[in-house]
Design an enzyme around this catalytic site. Structure first.
Site, short mmCIF file in Angstrom:
data_model
loop_
_atom_site.label_atom_id
_atom_site.label_comp_id
_atom_site.label_asym_id
_atom_site.label_seq_id
_atom_site.Cartn_x
_atom_site.Cartn_y
_atom_site.Cartn_z
N ARG A 1 111.94 92.68 54.18
CA ARG A 1 110.60 92.32 54.66
C ARG A 1 109.57 93.46 54.57
O ARG A 1 108.44 93.21 54.14
CB ARG A 1 110.67 91.77 56.10
CG ARG A 1 111.60 90.55 56.24
CD ARG A 1 111.48 89.84 57.57
NE ARG A 1 110.20 89.16 57.66
CZ ARG A 1 109.17 89.61 58.35
NH1 ARG A 1 109.26 90.73 59.03
NH2 ARG A 1 108.04 88.94 58.34
N TYR B 1 106.55 92.36 52.24
CA TYR B 1 105.34 91.90 52.94
C TYR B 1 104.66 93.03 53.71
O TYR B 1 103.80 92.76 54.55
CB TYR B 1 105.67 90.80 53.96
CG TYR B 1 106.62 89.74 53.52
CD1 TYR B 1 106.25 88.81 52.54
CD2 TYR B 1 107.87 89.62 54.10
CE1 TYR B 1 107.13 87.82 52.15
CE2 TYR B 1 108.75 88.62 53.72
CZ TYR B 1 108.37 87.73 52.74
OH TYR B 1 109.24 86.75 52.37
N TYR C 1 115.16 86.16 58.36
CA TYR C 1 114.82 86.63 57.02
C TYR C 1 115.27 88.08 56.79
O TYR C 1 114.63 88.85 56.10
CB TYR C 1 113.31 86.47 56.75
CG TYR C 1 112.84 85.05 57.00
CD1 TYR C 1 113.22 84.02 56.14
CD2 TYR C 1 112.06 84.73 58.12
CE1 TYR C 1 112.83 82.71 56.38
CE2 TYR C 1 111.67 83.42 58.36
CZ TYR C 1 112.06 82.42 57.49
OH TYR C 1 111.67 81.12 57.73
N GLU D 1 110.66 72.27 62.80
CA GLU D 1 111.48 73.09 61.91
C GLU D 1 111.35 74.58 62.20
O GLU D 1 111.01 75.37 61.31
CB GLU D 1 111.07 72.84 60.45
CG GLU D 1 111.20 71.41 59.99
CD GLU D 1 110.69 71.20 58.56
OE1 GLU D 1 110.08 72.14 58.00
OE2 GLU D 1 110.90 70.11 58.03
N PRO D 2 111.58 75.02 63.42
CA PRO D 2 111.45 76.44 63.69
C PRO D 2 112.59 77.22 63.04
O PRO D 2 113.74 76.76 63.02
CB PRO D 2 111.56 76.53 65.22
CG PRO D 2 112.40 75.36 65.59
CD PRO D 2 112.08 74.27 64.60
N GLY D 3 112.27 78.36 62.47
CA GLY D 3 113.29 79.26 61.95
C GLY D 3 113.19 80.57 62.71
O GLY D 3 113.92 80.83 63.67
N ARG D 4 112.18 81.36 62.33
CA ARG D 4 111.98 82.68 62.91
C ARG D 4 111.92 82.67 64.44
O ARG D 4 112.47 83.55 65.09
CB ARG D 4 110.66 83.23 62.36
CG ARG D 4 110.38 84.65 62.76
CD ARG D 4 108.94 85.05 62.37
NE ARG D 4 108.46 84.48 61.15
CZ ARG D 4 108.42 85.12 59.98
NH1 ARG D 4 108.84 86.35 59.89
NH2 ARG D 4 107.95 84.50 58.91
N CYS E 1 116.81 103.05 44.85
CA CYS E 1 115.95 103.78 43.91
C CYS E 1 114.68 103.00 43.61
O CYS E 1 114.52 102.43 42.52
CB CYS E 1 116.73 104.08 42.64
SG CYS E 1 117.99 105.29 42.98
N1 LLP Z 1 109.81 74.54 57.22
C1 LLP Z 1 109.41 74.81 55.96
C2 LLP Z 1 109.05 73.70 55.07
C3 LLP Z 1 109.32 76.14 55.52
O1 LLP Z 1 108.90 76.41 54.29
C4 LLP Z 1 109.68 77.18 56.42
C5 LLP Z 1 109.64 78.58 55.99
C6 LLP Z 1 110.12 76.85 57.71
C7 LLP Z 1 110.15 75.50 58.08
C8 LLP Z 1 110.51 77.86 58.73
O2 LLP Z 1 109.46 78.71 59.03
P1 LLP Z 1 109.53 79.69 60.28
O3 LLP Z 1 109.61 78.85 61.54
O4 LLP Z 1 110.73 80.56 60.12
O5 LLP Z 1 108.27 80.46 60.18
N2 LLP Z 1 110.59 85.27 54.25
C9 LLP Z 1 109.36 85.18 55.01
C10 LLP Z 1 109.16 83.82 55.61
C11 LLP Z 1 109.20 82.71 54.60
C12 LLP Z 1 109.12 81.35 55.23
C13 LLP Z 1 109.38 80.28 54.25
N3 LLP Z 1 109.34 78.96 54.81
C14 LLP Z 1 109.37 86.30 56.05
O6 LLP Z 1 110.32 87.07 56.11
O7 LLP Z 1 108.40 86.44 56.81
#
Ligand code: LLP
Length: 413
Positions: A312, A316, A371, A273-276, A342
């Site tokens: 972000r 964070y 994000y 499940e890669p996102g970032r 503001c």
């Molecule tokens: N799978 C699950 C169950 C998750 O909760 C997440 C992210 C992902 C996959 C994807 O994670 P990644 O590969 O993108 O790290 N808004 C924060 C990050 C929150 C992530 C939430 N869950 C930021 O801007 O750093």
């Protein structure tokens, strides 16, 4: 060479000079690179070659339809956390049958929708949610395919706001309760156990916590199979980090090696499940300087992007590199780059060495593909930015800048 690079002093996305985009669509604007998105997806795919797997791109990182559509065409599945994200996936041409659904607060309506559309897997996060899913399954006369998301109690050693695998986290079911819950679920007519899931956090830059968590989870997978649960999928979550400034996250190959070593012998099809890692470095936020404000204590540079556009740093204390779109000669001064919102936390870059910009200069916040827009809000009644997708020498608007009238849609005076 990065797809975002200076050529003759001008920052380009692939072959497109960024001033051309800023002049045509204004600022602030998110700009994404098709080449970077594609390259990252293929790098992860290649790293897992030879292993049964499905990449389920985590929609929350960037849910623009054009990006979802691109990944769908590349063969991606999706990781969603709401009915809204499922609707986006479908709208973009993605398949519910290649989509997994996580989150601690799925509503019965969301479950029913997803189940009737043929979702691949529900990643269930509590005993009560499991009962609710069973009820939905029975009502629809189907068995809902599920995995329990277990909490392995491993410290991901990332920012505490994006750490999810500790006992104190709201995510997942306690590791020790999993065996009993699968046994209980076996007697429920609306459920079918099809996998096991974990996710320990985001922006992971070390392999040790991944290895620790996945080794535990792989053991549990084998135990569950031995107890007669016909599991097929081991969902290893997302979390692979990227370089924002000087981090050295594992490469896709190192990441794959860690995952494959830890899960070897399970025989499972891996869900990733890669996102970032797929979108983070494939996007920038383009912004224009409004004012300079030297004070006794600090030099502020006020830009037209704010914390509502890129949350972000405020949320964070995250670091995003700042690149001048047109390079200027001169000596660096230390500046705080702030937005118009503001709030004292509306500081996008703090104490940054920068050649003092002039009014109207363009800058790019780097690594803003993940994000960024997906967390943008209209706080201070600021319409959200436009989004542009570059492909070689071509580019197109993939989301129009929000209009002021959009801000009160649905409101009644
Ligand atoms: N799978 C699950 C169950 C998750 O909760 C997440 C992210 C992902 C996959 C994807 O994670 P990644 O590969 O993108 O790290 N808004 C924060 C990050 C929150 C992530 C939430 N869950 C930021 O801007 O750093």
């Amino acid at each position: 060479m990065s797809v975002f690079h200076h050529r003759k002093g001008v920052l380009h996305a692939e072959q497109v000079p960024l001033p051309a985009i800023a002049d045509a669509v204004g600022t602030p604007t998110y700009v994404y690179s098709t080449a970077a998105l594609t390259e990252r997806f293929q790098a992860v795919t290649e790293a897992f070659q030879g292993q049964k797997h499905l990449i389920c791109y985590s929609v929350k990182a960037n849910s623009n339809l054009a990006i979802l559509g691109l990944f769908a065409r590349l063969g991606s599945g999706f990781d969603i956390v709401s009915g809204g994200e499922l609707a986006r996936v479908k709208q973009a041409g993605g398949e519910p049958g290649r989509t997994v659904f996580a989150g601690v607060g799925k509503t019965p309506d969301e479950m029913a929708q997803a189940l009737s559309q043929g979702l691949l897997l529900f990643n269930v996060e509590s005993a009560e949610e499991l009962e609710a899913l069973d009820a939905v399954g029975r009502k629809l006369g189907r068995r809902a395919p599920f995995a329990l998301r277990v909490n392995p109690d491993v410290d991901a050693r990332t920012h505490r706001y994006i750490s999810t695998g500790l006992k104190t986290s709201k995510f997942g079911v306690p590791f020790e309760e999993a065996v009993a819950l699968y046994a209980k679920a076996k007697k429920m007519k609306g459920l079918q156990a099809l996998g096991l899931d974990c996710h320990i956090g985001s922006q992971l830059t070390r392999t040790a916590p991944m290895k620790a968590a996945l080794t535990k989870v792989a053991d549990l997978y084998v135990t569950l199979k031995a107890r007669g649960h016909a599991l097929e999928y081991l969902d290893v979550g997302g979390g692979l980090g990227i370089t924002y400034s000087d981090e050295t996250p594992p490469s896709p190959q190192e990441y794959a090696r860690t995952v494959l070593n830890a899960t070897e012998g399970t025989g499972a099809t891996l869900l990733l499940e890669p996102g970032r890692a797929l979108v983070g470095n494939a996007g920038v936020l383009l912004t224009r300087v409004l004012y300079r404000k030297p004070t006794e204590a600090r030099t502020f540079v006020v830009v037209d992007a704010g914390m509502n556009d890129l949350m972000r740093p405020a949320l964070y204390e995250a670091h995003h590199d700042l690149q001048p779109v047109v390079k200027r000669r001169g000596r660096d001064v230390e500046v705080d780059v702030v937005g118009p919102v503001c709030e004292s936390t509306d500081v996008l870059a703090r104490a940054r060495p920068l050649v003092l910009p002039r009014q109207d200069d363009l800058y790019a916040f780097m690594s803003a593909g993940a994000y960024g827009m997906s967390m943008a809000s209209t706080y201070n009644s600021r319409p959200r930015p436009a989004e542009v997708l570059v492909d070689g020498a071509a580019w197109r608007v993939v989301r129009e800048r929000e209009r002021v009238e959009d801000l009160w849609r649905g409101e009644r005076a």
